[in-house]
Design a protein around this motif. Structure first.
Motif, PDB file in Angstrom:
ATOM      1  N   GLN A   1       0.820  -1.339  -0.070  1.00 46.74           N
ATOM      2  CA  GLN A   1      -0.120   0.118  -0.084  1.00 46.74           C
ATOM      3  C   GLN A   1       0.778   1.253   0.038  1.00 46.74           C
ATOM      4  N   ASP A   2       2.104   1.283   0.333  1.00 43.00           N
ATOM      5  CA  ASP A   2       3.110   2.448   0.498  1.00 43.00           C
ATOM      6  C   ASP A   2       3.780   2.521  -0.886  1.00 43.00           C
ATOM      7  N   VAL A   3       3.502   1.578  -1.691  1.00 44.05           N
ATOM      8  CA  VAL A   3       4.264   1.417  -3.169  1.00 44.05           C
ATOM      9  C   VAL A   3       3.296   2.005  -4.286  1.00 44.05           C
ATOM     10  N   VAL A   4       2.041   0.981  -4.140  1.00 44.99           N
ATOM     11  CA  VAL A   4       1.494   1.222  -5.501  1.00 44.99           C
ATOM     12  C   VAL A   4      -0.128   1.622  -5.004  1.00 44.99           C
ATOM     13  N   LYS A   5      -0.961   1.754  -5.805  1.00 44.31           N
ATOM     14  CA  LYS A   5      -2.155   2.220  -5.559  1.00 44.31           C
ATOM     15  C   LYS A   5      -3.102   1.514  -6.587  1.00 44.31           C
ATOM     16  N   PRO A   6      -4.420   1.120  -6.165  1.00 45.25           N
ATOM     17  CA  PRO A   6      -5.094   0.360  -6.867  1.00 45.25           C
ATOM     18  C   PRO A   6      -5.999   1.337  -7.824  1.00 45.25           C
ATOM     19  N   GLU A   7      -5.165   1.885  -8.893  1.00 41.39           N
ATOM     20  CA  GLU A   7      -5.472   2.643  -9.887  1.00 41.39           C
ATOM     21  C   GLU A   7      -5.726   1.848 -11.137  1.00 41.39           C
ATOM     22  N   TRP A   8      -6.789   2.311 -12.006  1.00 35.58           N
ATOM     23  CA  TRP A   8      -7.147   2.091 -13.152  1.00 35.58           C
ATOM     24  C   TRP A   8      -6.386   2.732 -14.643  1.00 35.58           C
ATOM     25  N   ARG A   9      -5.387   2.073 -15.086  1.00 33.80           N
ATOM     26  CA  ARG A   9      -4.628   2.510 -15.986  1.00 33.80           C
ATOM     27  C   ARG A   9      -4.720   1.992 -17.354  1.00 33.80           C
ATOM     28  N   ASN A  10      -5.887   2.170 -18.136  1.00 34.19           N
ATOM     29  CA  ASN A  10      -6.220   1.615 -19.389  1.00 34.19           C
ATOM     30  C   ASN A  10      -5.990   2.395 -20.454  1.00 34.19           C
ATOM     31  N   SER A  11      -5.052   1.578 -21.416  1.00 37.23           N
ATOM     32  CA  SER A  11      -4.467   2.053 -22.658  1.00 37.23           C
ATOM     33  C   SER A  11      -4.978   1.950 -23.833  1.00 37.23           C
ATOM     34  N   GLY A  12      -6.312   1.344 -23.661  1.00 40.60           N
ATOM     35  CA  GLY A  12      -6.905   1.005 -24.702  1.00 40.60           C
ATOM     36  C   GLY A  12      -7.740   2.373 -25.171  1.00 40.60           C
ATOM     37  N   LYS A  13      -8.051   2.268 -26.563  1.00 41.30           N
ATOM     38  CA  LYS A  13      -8.669   3.293 -27.201  1.00 41.30           C
ATOM     39  C   LYS A  13     -10.255   3.041 -27.705  1.00 41.30           C
ATOM     40  N   GLY A  14     -11.177   4.134 -27.850  1.00 40.60           N
ATOM     41  CA  GLY A  14     -12.461   3.852 -28.511  1.00 40.60           C
ATOM     42  C   GLY A  14     -13.231   3.732 -27.282  1.00 40.60           C
ATOM     43  N   PRO A  15     -14.461   3.419 -27.706  1.00 42.23           N
ATOM     44  CA  PRO A  15     -15.571   3.219 -26.914  1.00 42.23           C
ATOM     45  C   PRO A  15     -15.393   1.932 -25.780  1.00 42.23           C
ATOM     46  N   ASN A  16     -15.884   1.976 -24.661  1.00 41.43           N
ATOM     47  CA  ASN A  16     -16.000   1.073 -23.613  1.00 41.43           C
ATOM     48  C   ASN A  16     -16.138  -0.489 -24.326  1.00 41.43           C
ATOM     49  N   THR A  17     -15.325  -1.483 -23.794  1.00 38.04           N
ATOM     50  CA  THR A  17     -15.535  -2.618 -24.605  1.00 38.04           C
ATOM     51  C   THR A  17     -17.062  -3.306 -24.100  1.00 38.04           C
ATOM     52  N   LEU A  18     -17.449  -3.171 -22.869  1.00 35.48           N
ATOM     53  CA  LEU A  18     -18.572  -3.911 -22.645  1.00 35.48           C
ATOM     54  C   LEU A  18     -19.821  -3.362 -23.205  1.00 35.48           C
ATOM     55  N   HIS A  19     -19.673  -1.868 -23.569  1.00 37.93           N
ATOM     56  CA  HIS A  19     -20.753  -1.344 -24.543  1.00 37.93           C
ATOM     57  C   HIS A  19     -20.948  -1.829 -25.828  1.00 37.93           C
ATOM     58  N   ASN A  20     -19.685  -2.349 -26.341  1.00 32.92           N
ATOM     59  CA  ASN A  20     -19.383  -2.796 -27.663  1.00 32.92           C
ATOM     60  C   ASN A  20     -19.764  -4.275 -27.891  1.00 32.92           C
ATOM     61  N   MET A  21     -19.842  -5.062 -26.826  1.00 32.81           N
ATOM     62  CA  MET A  21     -19.793  -6.528 -26.953  1.00 32.81           C
ATOM     63  C   MET A  21     -20.862  -7.084 -27.802  1.00 32.81           C
ATOM     64  N   ASN A  22     -22.135  -6.764 -27.483  1.00 32.09           N
ATOM     65  CA  ASN A  22     -23.301  -7.016 -28.355  1.00 32.09           C
ATOM     66  C   ASN A  22     -23.523  -6.840 -29.831  1.00 32.09           C
ATOM     67  N   HIS A  23     -22.918  -5.587 -30.162  1.00 35.48           N
ATOM     68  CA  HIS A  23     -22.788  -5.184 -31.540  1.00 35.48           C
ATOM     69  C   HIS A  23     -21.602  -6.153 -32.177  1.00 35.48           C
ATOM     70  N   LEU A  24     -20.612  -6.352 -31.504  1.00 35.48           N
ATOM     71  CA  LEU A  24     -19.491  -7.076 -31.936  1.00 35.48           C
ATOM     72  C   LEU A  24     -19.808  -8.844 -32.372  1.00 35.48           C
ATOM     73  N   TYR A  25     -20.294  -9.287 -31.354  1.00 38.35           N
ATOM     74  CA  TYR A  25     -20.645 -10.690 -31.403  1.00 38.35           C
ATOM     75  C   TYR A  25     -21.843 -10.884 -32.025  1.00 38.35           C
ATOM     76  N   SER A  26     -22.863  -9.834 -32.409  1.00 44.34           N
ATOM     77  CA  SER A  26     -23.831 -10.037 -33.142  1.00 44.34           C
ATOM     78  C   SER A  26     -23.405 -10.276 -34.697  1.00 44.34           C
ATOM     79  N   ARG A  27     -22.185  -9.871 -34.986  1.00 46.63           N
ATOM     80  CA  ARG A  27     -21.617  -9.951 -36.306  1.00 46.63           C
ATOM     81  C   ARG A  27     -21.298 -11.228 -36.828  1.00 46.63           C
TER      82      ARG A  27
END
Length: 365
Positions: free
Chosen positions: A300-326
């Motif tokens: 806890q004195d070294v790292v923090k529970p941060e979220w560092r997402n290098s991904g680009k574009g829309p959130n994957t969860l919102h995009n899942m149905n669209h992608l797999y419907s194809r």
């Protein structure tokens, strides 16, 4: 002759007497040493027991100061929440162990791989890096643990993995097993199909112009666009659409060619049945899971529970149905077979996706 016997008897008696004195002296010396060393020995035994409780047997070590003085701003879990997450980790370890045995992946016939592991000896943690499963966040954390400063990491243009490998040499299987004796070993897993969609969005849809993945995308379009569209209008996108990408991945796998690290099955390169994992974090419960890990490993004195997402574009969860419907049902069958062990070892299911995909067209068989 009698004089000789007398002298011999006398020497024999003196020898026995001296031997008795020597034995008595040794006993006294031993008792004195024991009296001196006993407290030290007990101290070592207690320290060793605590050490084993903390690392070797991986029992939960209560950090009383943290529980009593920590705040939510510190990112720490309460005692009750800590124990709740710990129970979740126990269940995951037991599930993994039972599945490894059931599938026969824990025997000598299967090979262990160490390529993607990082071992930090200073903080006693071992991590198998799974790309597209919070890998950016924890690569950043391992760089912090390697004594890179946060200010440097936030400014540098060097890829985090490249920085990390300057401090963490790729280990051997033997190195991992030796380090596990006093370390906490963990990995972060994600639903295989969600991970694949994230990799597609990040590396294919938003590939840097003229990059490796951009050139890969152009090859995919050239091979699969006309083949999949048939008599239907071809897609207008300048990058491979999802069904083209999936066709490419499945063909590469069937041809037994090495898959890209961002979508290769993680059960293959982490070989989780060959190592003992203490903490199995899941993307779906990542916030609590990584707070638990940080607290358990006393980071806890070294790292923090941060979220560092290098991904680009829309959130994957919102995009899942669209992608797999194809994609088609046959393609989904293929993806399940590709990621079968990822599904089975970490208790993921594919069933809901069959309600999303398209029925196979007659022309596609």
């Amino acid at each position: 002759m009698q004089d000789v016997i007398y002298i011999f008897d006398r020497k024999l008696k003196m020898g026995r007497k001296n031997l008795t004195v020597m034995r008595l002296g040794r006993c006294i010396a031993f008792l004195a040493a024991a009296a001196f060393l006993l407290p030290f020995t007990i101290l070592l035994m207690v320290a060793d027991q605590q050490y084993h409780l903390t690392y070797n047997s991986k029992r939960v070590f209560y950090q009383e100061f943290l529980f009593e003085n920590g705040t939510q701003q510190d990112g720490l879990l309460t005692r009750d929440k800590f124990m709740e997450v710990n129970a979740r980790m126990v269940a995951r370890r037991e599930f993994l162990s039972s599945e490894c045995a059931r599938l026969g992946l824990d025997g000598s016939s299967s090979k262990a791989y160490a390529w993607e592991y990082l071992i930090n000896r200073q903080y006693h943690v071992i991590w198998c890096n799974i790309f597209k499963a919070a890998s950016t966040s924890w690569m950043y954390n391992f760089n912090l643990m390697a004594n890179y400063t946060a200010s440097f990491l936030d400014k540098t243009k060097v890829v985090l993995l490249e920085l990390a490998r300057k401090k963490y040499a790729r280990p051997t299987v033997e190195m991992i097993k030796k380090a596990q004796a006093d370390s906490i070993t963990f990995l972060i897993v994600r639903h295989p199909l969600e991970r694949l969609a994230s990799a597609y969005n990040d590396k294919i849809v938003h590939a840097w112009p003229k990059s490796f993945h951009d050139k890969m995308g152009q090859r995919i379009i050239k091979k699969y666009r006309k083949q999949l569209s048939g008599n239907s209008p071809a897609p207008k996108e300048r990058y491979p659409v999802f069904e083209e990408f999936v066709a490419y991945v499945l063909d590469e796998w069937k041809a037994k060619r090495t898959l890209d690290m961002h979508w290769t099955p993680y059960s293959g390169f982490c070989t989780p049945c060959k190592f003992n994992f203490d903490v199995i974090l899941k993307f779906e419960t990542l916030d609590e899971d990584q707070r638990f890990l940080i607290q358990l490993a006393r980071l806890q004195d070294v790292v923090k529970p941060e979220w560092r997402n290098s991904g680009k574009g829309p959130n994957t969860l919102h995009n899942m149905n669209h992608l797999y419907s194809r994609i088609s049902r046959t393609q989904l069958d293929g993806l399940y077979n590709l990621y079968k062990f990822d599904f089975l070892l970490f208790n993921y299911t594919v069933h809901g996706y069959y309600d999303i995909v398209q029925e196979d067209k007659e022309s596609n068989g």
